[in-house]
Design an enzyme around this catalytic site. Structure first.
Site, PDB file in Angstrom:
ATOM      1  N   SER A 121       0.858  -1.205   0.061  1.00 38.94           N
ATOM      2  CA  SER A 121      -0.100   0.082   0.032  1.00 38.94           C
ATOM      3  C   SER A 121       0.743   1.269  -0.039  1.00 38.94           C
ATOM      4  CB  SER A 121      -0.923   0.142   1.136  1.00 38.94           C
ATOM      5  OG  SER A 121      -0.708  -0.806   1.955  1.00 38.94           O
ATOM      6  N   HIS A 142      -2.740  -3.309  -6.377  1.00 39.43           N
ATOM      7  CA  HIS A 142      -3.101  -2.818  -4.928  1.00 39.43           C
ATOM      8  C   HIS A 142      -4.429  -3.106  -5.102  1.00 39.43           C
ATOM      9  CE1 HIS A 142      -3.556   0.768  -1.745  1.00 39.43           C
ATOM     10  NE2 HIS A 142      -3.289  -0.684  -1.383  1.00 39.43           N
ATOM     11  N   GLU A 154      -5.819  -0.725  -7.808  1.00 38.58           N
ATOM     12  CA  GLU A 154      -4.998   0.217  -8.234  1.00 38.58           C
ATOM     13  C   GLU A 154      -3.994  -0.493  -8.942  1.00 38.58           C
ATOM     14  OE1 GLU A 154      -4.513   4.414  -6.047  1.00 38.58           O
ATOM     15  OE2 GLU A 154      -4.304   2.745  -4.552  1.00 38.58           O
ATOM     16  N   ASN A 192      -4.783   6.293  -1.312  1.00 38.88           N
ATOM     17  CA  ASN A 192      -4.473   6.747  -0.184  1.00 38.88           C
ATOM     18  C   ASN A 192      -3.629   8.059  -0.071  1.00 38.88           C
ATOM     19  OD1 ASN A 192      -5.383   4.446   1.122  1.00 38.88           O
ATOM     20  ND2 ASN A 192      -3.111   3.420   0.819  1.00 38.88           N
TER      21      ASN A 192
END
Ligand SMILES: NC(=O)c1ccc[n+]([C@@H]2O[C@H](COP(=O)([O-])OP(=O)(O)OC[C@H]3O[C@@H](n4cnc5c(N)ncnc54)[C@H](O)[C@@H]3O)[C@@H](O)[C@H]2O)c1
Length: 293
Positions: A121, A142, A154, A192
Site C-alpha cells: 500500500s 493494489h 489500483e 491513499n
C-alpha cells in the site's frame, strides 16, 4: 505478444492474500497460496471457505461454484511450487526488508516470462522492482480491503514497467470483474494519497477542538454524503496504518501539509489502533461504539 494469465501464485496468506486467492479462484483461475508459516496457509484457506459459504448463504454464489472455486486453490509449501504460475502477487507483511528478501529468493523459481506483482500500500514499486531480475515485468497491483467486496484495484507502474505487463495486469483485473485505475509510482499512489490527508485533517479538526468525534463523522456522512465518517473509517483501516501512510507521504513528498496529526500519534502510542484493538476514536468494547473524545 499478449501475456495470458491462468495460474496465479500468492505469497502471504493473511487478510489480503486470502482475499485475492478467493476472487481469483471464483473467476476461474488456478491459485497457489504460499506463506512463510504453514499454519497461516491453513488459516487462510479456512477464511476463504467461510467467506465462500457466506456468499452461498446470501444467495450470491451457487454451491457448485463455491466448491469448484475452493478446489482451484492449492497450497504452495515453497516458492518452487510457484514455478508454473503466469503471475505471482506478493501480499506479505508491509515491511520493505521482508519483501526484498522474498523477491531475491523467489525469482529463481519463476518461469522466465512470469509477471511479478506486489500488493504493497505504500512502498515504492520502482525500489521493489530493483530487487527482482525482471523490473520490466514487475507492477503494483493494489487491492482494497476487503478484497471480495471492493470494486477497485489500483495498478501502479514502476519506472521500468513495460506496456505489455501493464496490459496483462489490466486484463487480469478485468477477468476478476473489478475495475482498475492506473497510477505512476509516487508515495501512496492515488487512493491513499487523497484519502489519508482527508482523514488526517479530520483528526486535526478533533485535535483543535473544532468538533467532537460524533460531530465530525456526522458532518461528513450527511454533509458530504460519505458512507462512513472519517474517524470511523480511520478506526476501520487501523490507526497504525493511517500513521504509516501519512509518514510515507510526509517523508516521500517532503511537504509539511502531510505532517501526521499529534493526536493520531498519541492514539497509536497508546495502542488504541481502532477496531482491531477494540479502541480508537470509538470504544468497541460494549454493544455499540462509543466516541472516546
Ligand atoms: N490490510 C489492508 O487494509 C491492506 C489494504 C491494501 C493493501 N495491503 C497490503 O497487503 C499486504 C498484506 O497485508 P495484510 O493486511 O494481508 O497483512 P497480514 O498480516 O494479514 O498478512 C501478511 C502475511 O504475510 C506472511 N509473510 C510474512 N513474511 C513472509 C515471507 N517471507 N514469505 C511468505 N509469507 C510471509 C505472514 O505470515 C502473514 O500471513 C501488505 O503489503 C499491505 O500493505 C493491506
Amino acid at each position: 505478444m499478449t501475456i495470458d494469465i491462468n495460474r496465479v501464485g500468492i505469497i502471504g496468506a493473511g487478510q489480503m492474500g486470502s482475499g485475492i486467492a478467493q476472487v481469483c479462484a471464483a473467476a476461474g483461475l488456478d491459485v497457489r497460496l504460499n506463506d512463510r508459516e504453514a499454519d497461516r496457509i491453513e488459516a487462510g484457506l479456512g477464511a476463504i471457505e467461510a467467506s465462500l459459504a457466506k456468499l452461498v448463504t446470501k444467495g450470491s454464489l451457487e454451491e457448485a461454484a463455491s466448491r469448484s472455486a475452493r478446489e482451484r486453490i492449492q497450497p504452495a509449501r515453497s516458492f518452487a511450487d510457484l514455478g508454473d504460475c503466469d503471475l505471482v502477487i506478493e501480499a506479505a507483511t508491509e515491511n520493505e526488508a521482508v519483501k526484498r528478501e522474498i523477491f531475491s529468493t523467489l525469482c529463481a523459481s519463476l518461469k522466465p516470462d512470469a509477471v511479478l506483482a506486489t500488493n504493497t500500500s505504500s512502498i515504492s514499486i520502482t525500489r521493489l522492482a530493483a530487487a527482482t531480475d525482471r523490473p520490466e515485468r514487475f507492477i503494483g497491483i493494489h487491492f482494497m480491503n476487503p478484497v471480495p467486496v471492493m470494486q477497485l484495484v489500483e495498478l501502479i507502474r514502476g519506472i521500468a514497467t513495460e506496456d505489455q505487463t501493464y496490459e496483462a495486469a489490466k486484463a487480469f483485473i478485468g477477468k476478476l470483474g473489478k475495475t482498475s485505475t492506473m497510477s505512476e509510482d509516487f508515495p501512496a499512489f492515488i487512493v491513499n494519497r487523497i484519502l489519508l490527508p482527508m482523514i488526517n485533517e479530520a483528526i486535526y479538526t478533533l485535535y483543535e477542538g473544532v468538533g467532537s468525534v460524533e460531530s465530525i463523522d456526522t458532518a461528513m456522512r450527511l454533509g458530504a454524503n460519505h458512507p462512513m465518517g472519517p474517524l470511523q473509517l480511520a478506526d476501520f483501516i487501523g490507526l497504525d496504518t493511517c500513521l504509516s501512510v501519512m509518514q510515507v507521504l510526509y517523508d516521500g513528498l517532503a511537504d509539511s501539509k502531510y505532517r501526521p496529526c499529534p493526536l493520531l500519534v498519541k492514539y497509536v502510542e497508546a495502542g488504541w489502533l481502532g477496531r482491531k484493538t477494540k479502541r480508537g476514536f470509538y470504544d468497541y468494547r460494549g454493544p455499540t461504539p462509543v466516541p472516546t473524545r
